[in-house]
Design an enzyme around this catalytic site. Structure first.
Site, PDB file in Angstrom:
ATOM      1  N   GLY A 168      -0.193  11.206  11.244  1.00 52.77           N
ATOM      2  CA  GLY A 168      -0.925  10.311  10.347  1.00 52.77           C
ATOM      3  C   GLY A 168      -0.247   8.950  10.413  1.00 52.77           C
ATOM      4  O   GLY A 168       0.905   8.802   9.990  1.00 52.77           O
ATOM      5  N   ASP A 228      -2.067  10.004  15.410  1.00 53.82           N
ATOM      6  CA  ASP A 228      -3.240   9.900  14.534  1.00 53.82           C
ATOM      7  C   ASP A 228      -4.471  10.308  15.336  1.00 53.82           C
ATOM      8  O   ASP A 228      -4.450  10.291  16.574  1.00 53.82           O
ATOM      9  CB  ASP A 228      -3.395   8.478  13.983  1.00 53.82           C
ATOM     10  CG  ASP A 228      -4.185   8.433  12.672  1.00 53.82           C
ATOM     11  OD1 ASP A 228      -3.567   8.255  11.599  1.00 53.82           O
ATOM     12  OD2 ASP A 228      -5.427   8.607  12.724  1.00 53.82           O
ATOM     13  N   ARG A 257      -4.874  14.078  -7.844  1.00 53.81           N
ATOM     14  CA  ARG A 257      -4.457  14.536  -6.510  1.00 53.81           C
ATOM     15  C   ARG A 257      -5.165  15.854  -6.171  1.00 53.81           C
ATOM     16  O   ARG A 257      -5.476  16.119  -5.017  1.00 53.81           O
ATOM     17  CB  ARG A 257      -2.943  14.740  -6.476  1.00 53.81           C
ATOM     18  CG  ARG A 257      -2.135  13.459  -6.626  1.00 53.81           C
ATOM     19  CD  ARG A 257      -0.657  13.766  -6.694  1.00 53.81           C
ATOM     20  NE  ARG A 257       0.200  12.594  -6.802  1.00 53.81           N
ATOM     21  CZ  ARG A 257       0.645  12.072  -7.941  1.00 53.81           C
ATOM     22  NH1 ARG A 257       0.287  12.596  -9.098  1.00 53.81           N
ATOM     23  NH2 ARG A 257       1.454  11.029  -7.936  1.00 53.81           N
ATOM     24  N   HIS A 310       4.126  17.862  -8.347  1.00 54.13           N
ATOM     25  CA  HIS A 310       3.975  16.438  -8.035  1.00 54.13           C
ATOM     26  C   HIS A 310       2.576  16.042  -8.508  1.00 54.13           C
ATOM     27  O   HIS A 310       1.632  15.951  -7.726  1.00 54.13           O
ATOM     28  CB  HIS A 310       4.145  16.200  -6.534  1.00 54.13           C
ATOM     29  CG  HIS A 310       3.935  14.766  -6.145  1.00 54.13           C
ATOM     30  ND1 HIS A 310       4.785  13.764  -6.549  1.00 54.13           N
ATOM     31  CD2 HIS A 310       2.962  14.169  -5.413  1.00 54.13           C
ATOM     32  CE1 HIS A 310       4.345  12.609  -6.068  1.00 54.13           C
ATOM     33  NE2 HIS A 310       3.234  12.830  -5.388  1.00 54.13           N
TER      34      HIS A 310
HETATM   35  P1  A3D Z   1      -4.075   6.624   4.884  1.00 56.08           P
HETATM   36  O1  A3D Z   1      -3.562   5.237   4.973  1.00 56.08           O
HETATM   37  O2  A3D Z   1      -5.548   6.847   4.709  1.00 56.08           O
HETATM   38  O3  A3D Z   1      -3.594   7.398   6.200  1.00 56.08           O
HETATM   39  C1  A3D Z   1      -3.934   8.718   6.484  1.00 56.08           C
HETATM   40  C2  A3D Z   1      -4.058   8.823   7.996  1.00 56.08           C
HETATM   41  O4  A3D Z   1      -4.236  10.208   8.354  1.00 56.08           O
HETATM   42  C3  A3D Z   1      -5.268   8.058   8.588  1.00 56.08           C
HETATM   43  O5  A3D Z   1      -4.799   7.106   9.533  1.00 56.08           O
HETATM   44  C4  A3D Z   1      -6.094   9.149   9.232  1.00 56.08           C
HETATM   45  O6  A3D Z   1      -6.756   8.715  10.416  1.00 56.08           O
HETATM   46  C5  A3D Z   1      -5.034  10.198   9.534  1.00 56.08           C
HETATM   47  N1  A3D Z   1      -5.562  11.537   9.809  1.00 56.08           N
HETATM   48  C6  A3D Z   1      -6.583  12.189   9.205  1.00 56.08           C
HETATM   49  N2  A3D Z   1      -6.746  13.405   9.782  1.00 56.08           N
HETATM   50  C7  A3D Z   1      -5.810  13.526  10.750  1.00 56.08           C
HETATM   51  C8  A3D Z   1      -5.446  14.554  11.672  1.00 56.08           C
HETATM   52  N3  A3D Z   1      -6.117  15.711  11.720  1.00 56.08           N
HETATM   53  N4  A3D Z   1      -4.421  14.315  12.528  1.00 56.08           N
HETATM   54  C9  A3D Z   1      -3.752  13.145  12.507  1.00 56.08           C
HETATM   55  N5  A3D Z   1      -4.038  12.138  11.642  1.00 56.08           N
HETATM   56  C10 A3D Z   1      -5.051  12.336  10.785  1.00 56.08           C
HETATM   57  O7  A3D Z   1      -3.361   7.417   3.690  1.00 56.08           O
HETATM   58  P2  A3D Z   1      -1.831   7.248   3.204  1.00 56.08           P
HETATM   59  O8  A3D Z   1      -0.984   7.079   4.408  1.00 56.08           O
HETATM   60  O9  A3D Z   1      -1.780   6.257   2.113  1.00 56.08           O
HETATM   61  O10 A3D Z   1      -1.595   8.678   2.541  1.00 56.08           O
HETATM   62  C11 A3D Z   1      -1.543   9.830   3.345  1.00 56.08           C
HETATM   63  C12 A3D Z   1      -1.429  11.096   2.502  1.00 56.08           C
HETATM   64  O11 A3D Z   1      -0.156  11.098   1.842  1.00 56.08           O
HETATM   65  C13 A3D Z   1      -2.482  11.220   1.383  1.00 56.08           C
HETATM   66  O12 A3D Z   1      -2.866  12.567   1.241  1.00 56.08           O
HETATM   67  C14 A3D Z   1      -1.735  10.758   0.143  1.00 56.08           C
HETATM   68  O13 A3D Z   1      -2.289  11.279  -1.034  1.00 56.08           O
HETATM   69  C15 A3D Z   1      -0.360  11.342   0.453  1.00 56.08           C
HETATM   70  N6  A3D Z   1       0.744  10.714  -0.296  1.00 56.08           N
HETATM   71  C16 A3D Z   1       1.654  11.566  -0.833  1.00 56.08           C
HETATM   72  C17 A3D Z   1       2.727  11.049  -1.549  1.00 56.08           C
HETATM   73  C18 A3D Z   1       3.721  11.980  -2.163  1.00 56.08           C
HETATM   74  O14 A3D Z   1       4.644  11.541  -2.829  1.00 56.08           O
HETATM   75  C19 A3D Z   1       3.589  13.426  -1.969  1.00 56.08           C
HETATM   76  C20 A3D Z   1       2.871   9.671  -1.704  1.00 56.08           C
HETATM   77  C21 A3D Z   1       1.936   8.827  -1.108  1.00 56.08           C
HETATM   78  C22 A3D Z   1       0.868   9.375  -0.386  1.00 56.08           C
END
Ligand code: A3D
Length: 305
Positions: free
Chosen positions: A8, A32, A87, A174
């Site tokens: 990701g 990604d 979440r 969380h």
């Molecule tokens: P975002 O910027 O949308 O990035 C997610 C990426 O995942 C995108 O670039 C997608 O193309 C990619 N993706 C989707 N499916 C696949 C796959 N099968 N294989 C590879 N890549 C893929 O989101 P973000 O970076 O802001 O957040 C990502 C995740 O982390 C989300 O679920 C958030 O809720 C989570 N998150 C968790 C925390 C914790 O503290 C646990 C904190 C912040 C974000």
């Protein structure tokens, strides 16, 4: 040099790659599904190296075969929540993504440690444990370490001390079932109750539990990534440098805290082998039942997938 694969390349994944590269902790493979995007971000990060002086490799790819060298895989693939969303509303879409990613990890990096970041965190750690079958010491989540950082920040801001003087402890889920522990939170060893009155402490606890939502509502699109990537990098460093750091992490419990077969946040010792020890704090009845409720909800939500 170790290799870390970040799955990701969105906001959390790319800022994590940046922090790992800038600290020269490991070579980074950024994966990604969007074509060109991880390659573009990796090239951009490499072009910052001559200015910042880091000598690690950052490679972007859409091909999971490239994660073969990774000793640590960090899963950030998934959809972040929107304002007003919990979440937990992300369960069905993100569990499909995490399942897909776990299949690829099992095929291409079967010996790696796996740190899950995708939300809802504890449900995704549970799912990744089921899909991978690597053993609980190798599959764990980053959530509590971010929550503890948020709690520490709010405490430092209120007390008026340096951020690094605060040591905060957060257990449980969380999400809404988070359990910040003021009794285990200190300012250079001074108990919080000596510095703030109970009304102030309650207010900081509430703000910590709602810390992620506060940022989501300000950003309007997407969720936090600077503090999350800092917490991920802190945990990655504990593993790569074999520090044996005490961190708050979501893990599969096997009787600890009266929970068996579910995941929630607890303090652990983190080192080169992953989760080296689960630390059992003495909790008051109310705290313990909140931790157990958080773990029970994970099983409930997982059954709905
Ligand atoms: P975002 O910027 O949308 O990035 C997610 C990426 O995942 C995108 O670039 C997608 O193309 C990619 N993706 C989707 N499916 C696949 C796959 N099968 N294989 C590879 N890549 C893929 O989101 P973000 O970076 O802001 O957040 C990502 C995740 O982390 C989300 O679920 C958030 O809720 C989570 N998150 C968790 C925390 C914790 O503290 C646990 C904190 C912040 C974000």
């Amino acid at each position: 040099m170790d290799t870390v694969a970040v799955i990701g390349a969105g906001m959390v994944g790319s800022t994590t790659a940046q922090r790992i590269a800038e600290r020269e902790l490991a070579d980074v493979i950024l994966v990604d599904i969007v074509e060109g995007m991880p390659q573009g971000k990796a090239l951009d990060l490499r072009q910052a190296a001559p200015i910042l002086g880091y000598d690690v490799d950052v490679v972007g790819t859409n091909d999971y075969a490239d994660i073969e060298e990774a000793s640590l895989v960090i899963i950030t693939a998934g959809v972040p929540r929107k304002p007003g969303m919990s979440r937990e509303e992300l369960v069905s879409v993100n569990s499909g993504i995490v399942r897909d990613v776990c299949e690829k990890i099992a095929e291409h990096a079967p010996d790696a440690l796996v740190m899950v970041v995708t939300n809802p965190l504890d449900v995704m750690v549970y799912a990744a444990n089921q899909y991978l079958g690597f053993g609980r010491h190798r599959v764990f989540g980053m959530g509590g370490e971010l929550d503890a950082a948020r709690f520490a920040y709010f405490v430092a801001e209120r007390v008026g001390c340096s951020y690094s003087d605060v040591s905060a402890m957060v257990v449980g889920g969380h999400g809404a079932k988070m359990v910040p522990l003021p009794r285990y939170t200190t300012v250079r060893g001074i108990p919080l109750s000596r510095l703030l009155d109970s009304k102030d402490i309650e207010e900081l606890v509430r703000r910590t539990i709602e810390g992620g939502a506060e940022i989501v509502s300000l950003l309007k699109t997407g969720s936090a990534y600077y503090a999350p990537s800092a917490a991920i990098t802190h945990m990655a460093e504990a593993i790569i440098m074999d520090r044996g750091s005490v961190v708050c992490s979501s893990v599969m419990l096997d009787g600890e805290y009266g929970v068996k077969g579910s995941c929630t946040g607890v303090p652990v010792v983190l080192g080169a082998c992953g989760i080296e020890e689960i630390i059992e704090l003495e909790l008051e009845d109310e705290e313990l039942s909140k931790v157990q409720e958080a773990a029970a909800e994970v099983v409930r939500l997982s059954a709905s997938v």
